[in-house]
Structures are given as structure tokens and as C-alpha cells.
Design a protein around this motif. Structure first.
Motif, PDB file in Angstrom:
ATOM      1  N   THR A   1      -7.441   6.481   0.413  1.00 41.15           N
ATOM      2  CA  THR A   1      -8.583   7.260   0.882  1.00 41.15           C
ATOM      3  C   THR A   1      -8.113   8.633   1.357  1.00 41.15           C
ATOM      4  O   THR A   1      -8.700   9.661   0.991  1.00 41.15           O
ATOM      5  CB  THR A   1      -9.320   6.512   2.008  1.00 41.15           C
ATOM      6  OG1 THR A   1      -9.807   5.269   1.494  1.00 41.15           O
ATOM      7  CG2 THR A   1     -10.476   7.331   2.574  1.00 41.15           C
ATOM      8  N   ALA A   2      -7.046   8.656   2.135  1.00 42.91           N
ATOM      9  CA  ALA A   2      -6.511   9.925   2.654  1.00 42.91           C
ATOM     10  C   ALA A   2      -6.001  10.824   1.531  1.00 42.91           C
ATOM     11  O   ALA A   2      -6.272  12.032   1.525  1.00 42.91           O
ATOM     12  CB  ALA A   2      -5.397   9.648   3.662  1.00 42.91           C
ATOM     13  N   ILE A   3      -5.275  10.250   0.579  1.00 38.29           N
ATOM     14  CA  ILE A   3      -4.747  11.059  -0.541  1.00 38.29           C
ATOM     15  C   ILE A   3      -5.899  11.672  -1.334  1.00 38.29           C
ATOM     16  O   ILE A   3      -5.861  12.847  -1.695  1.00 38.29           O
ATOM     17  CB  ILE A   3      -3.867  10.187  -1.457  1.00 38.29           C
ATOM     18  CG1 ILE A   3      -2.642   9.712  -0.707  1.00 38.29           C
ATOM     19  CG2 ILE A   3      -3.509  10.920  -2.744  1.00 38.29           C
ATOM     20  CD1 ILE A   3      -1.356  10.386  -0.998  1.00 38.29           C
ATOM     21  N   ALA A   4      -6.922  10.868  -1.615  1.00 34.11           N
ATOM     22  CA  ALA A   4      -8.067  11.384  -2.368  1.00 34.11           C
ATOM     23  C   ALA A   4      -8.778  12.491  -1.584  1.00 34.11           C
ATOM     24  O   ALA A   4      -9.219  13.491  -2.170  1.00 34.11           O
ATOM     25  CB  ALA A   4      -9.035  10.255  -2.709  1.00 34.11           C
ATOM     26  N   GLN A   5      -8.883  12.333  -0.274  1.00 29.17           N
ATOM     27  CA  GLN A   5      -9.508  13.380   0.547  1.00 29.17           C
ATOM     28  C   GLN A   5      -8.713  14.677   0.463  1.00 29.17           C
ATOM     29  O   GLN A   5      -9.291  15.766   0.337  1.00 29.17           O
ATOM     30  CB  GLN A   5      -9.610  12.919   2.003  1.00 29.17           C
ATOM     31  CG  GLN A   5     -10.660  11.844   2.214  1.00 29.17           C
ATOM     32  CD  GLN A   5     -10.592  11.223   3.600  1.00 29.17           C
ATOM     33  OE1 GLN A   5      -9.547  11.201   4.250  1.00 29.17           O
ATOM     34  NE2 GLN A   5     -11.725  10.709   4.056  1.00 29.17           N
TER      35      GLN A   5
END
Length: 171
Positions: free
Chosen positions: A75-79
Motif C-alpha cells: 500500500t505504501a509503495i503504491a502510494q
């Protein structure tokens, strides 16, 4: 700051790229910024979706814990890559969709746990190759380089954890 248009174009180009799984590990391949973004997002989507499935079906506590960590990380990487607070999942190519389908068809229990861990190992190896291939590209952007360096370290740590989980589940 990451250029949103490049990130979104990279995401859209993802379906047209050669899947990482088809690139022999022994070959040195570089990845452009748009390829890096698209392939990282696609691999991350698979990792996240299979981890969400693992939260429901895994029986071993350590497997469930890894799945929780993986969901948060992806989730963090995609954000970061999309510069969106709630990025949509990247489209999966046929190879990645097949991995997801195989896990969806695997019933809960020890066989699922082993299959999930094996799928995560393969996915993380592919993601590691993408990060290294991007870092090997002389036309990379500084912001993408920073992301790839951090992702590479995290992927290496996850591979170590996954291989230990694999040994644990085989015992």
C-alpha cells in the motif's frame, strides 16, 4: 517529486510489457522509469492481493503476520509511486493473474500456506530483479532511484523472512 503523468503512463504501459517472470534471472536487463513503475506496481498488486487472501486462508500465525506486513508495505509503495492516497490496483498480466487464480483455488490450510509463501518468494525475486534492473539503467530519475534502493533492501529482507517461513512450513 514524482511526476504523476509518468507514473500513470507507466501504469498504463504495464500491460504491454514483457512480464518479469519471462525474463531469465541470469540475463542483465535494465528497466526504464515507466517500466520500473508499471512492473513494481503490478508485482505489488499481486503481492497485496495474495496477502489479503492469506489473511483469510492462512493457518500458520507467522504466515498471517507476514501477509499483514506485506499489505501495509505494498500500500505504501503504491502510494509513493502514484502519489495518490488510495491508489487503485494495477492491472495484472496473464502470468500474475494465473498466480492469483491458483491461490484462490487452493483451500485454506497448510497447502495454502506453502503455496502462498512460494508465490511470495517468486514475486519478491521478480520485484528484486526489477529494482536492480532500474538501478542499472543510466537514464533513471533520482526519485525513482531512491525508491528502488529502499525497495531493494526491503525485498531482500522479505526474501530472507520468506525462506525461513518456507523451512518452517516444510518441517
Amino acid at each position: 517529486m514524482l511526476n504523476r503523468r509518468i507514473a500513470l503512463l507507466g501504469l498504463a504501459a504495464g500491460a504491454a510489457l514483457t512480464p518479469v517472470a519471462l525474463v531469465p534471472a541470469a540475463s542483465a536487463r535494465t528497466f526504464s522509469p515507466s517500466e520500473h513503475t508499471a512492473m513494481t506496481l503490478m508485482g505489488g498488486t499481486l503481492a497485496k492481493q495474495t496477502s489479503e487472501l492469506a489473511q483469510e486462508r492462512a493457518r500458520h500465525a507467522a504466515v498471517k503476520q507476514f501477509a499483514t506486513f506485506e499489505i501495509a508495505e505494498q500500500t505504501a509503495i503504491a502510494q509513493v509511486l502514484t502519489d495518490l492516497p488510495n491508489p487503485p490496483p494495477a492491472p495484472l498480466d496473464a502470468d500474475h493473474a494465473a498466480v492469483l487464480k491458483t491461490l484462490q483455488d487452493t483451500p485454506a490450510g497448510p497447502a495454502f500456506d506453502r503455496a502462498y509463501v512460494q508465490a511470495q518468494i517468486q514475486g519478491h525475486e521478480e520485484l528484486l530483479m526489477v529494482q536492480q534492473g532500474y538501478l542499472d539503467d543510466t537514464n533513471r530519475r533520482t526519485d525513482g532511484q531512491h525508491i528502488a534502493v529502499l525497495a531493494r533492501v526491503s525485498i531482500q529482507q522479505h526474501l530472507s523472512m520468506l525462506r525461513e517461513l518456507q523451512r518452517l512450513l516444510a518441517a
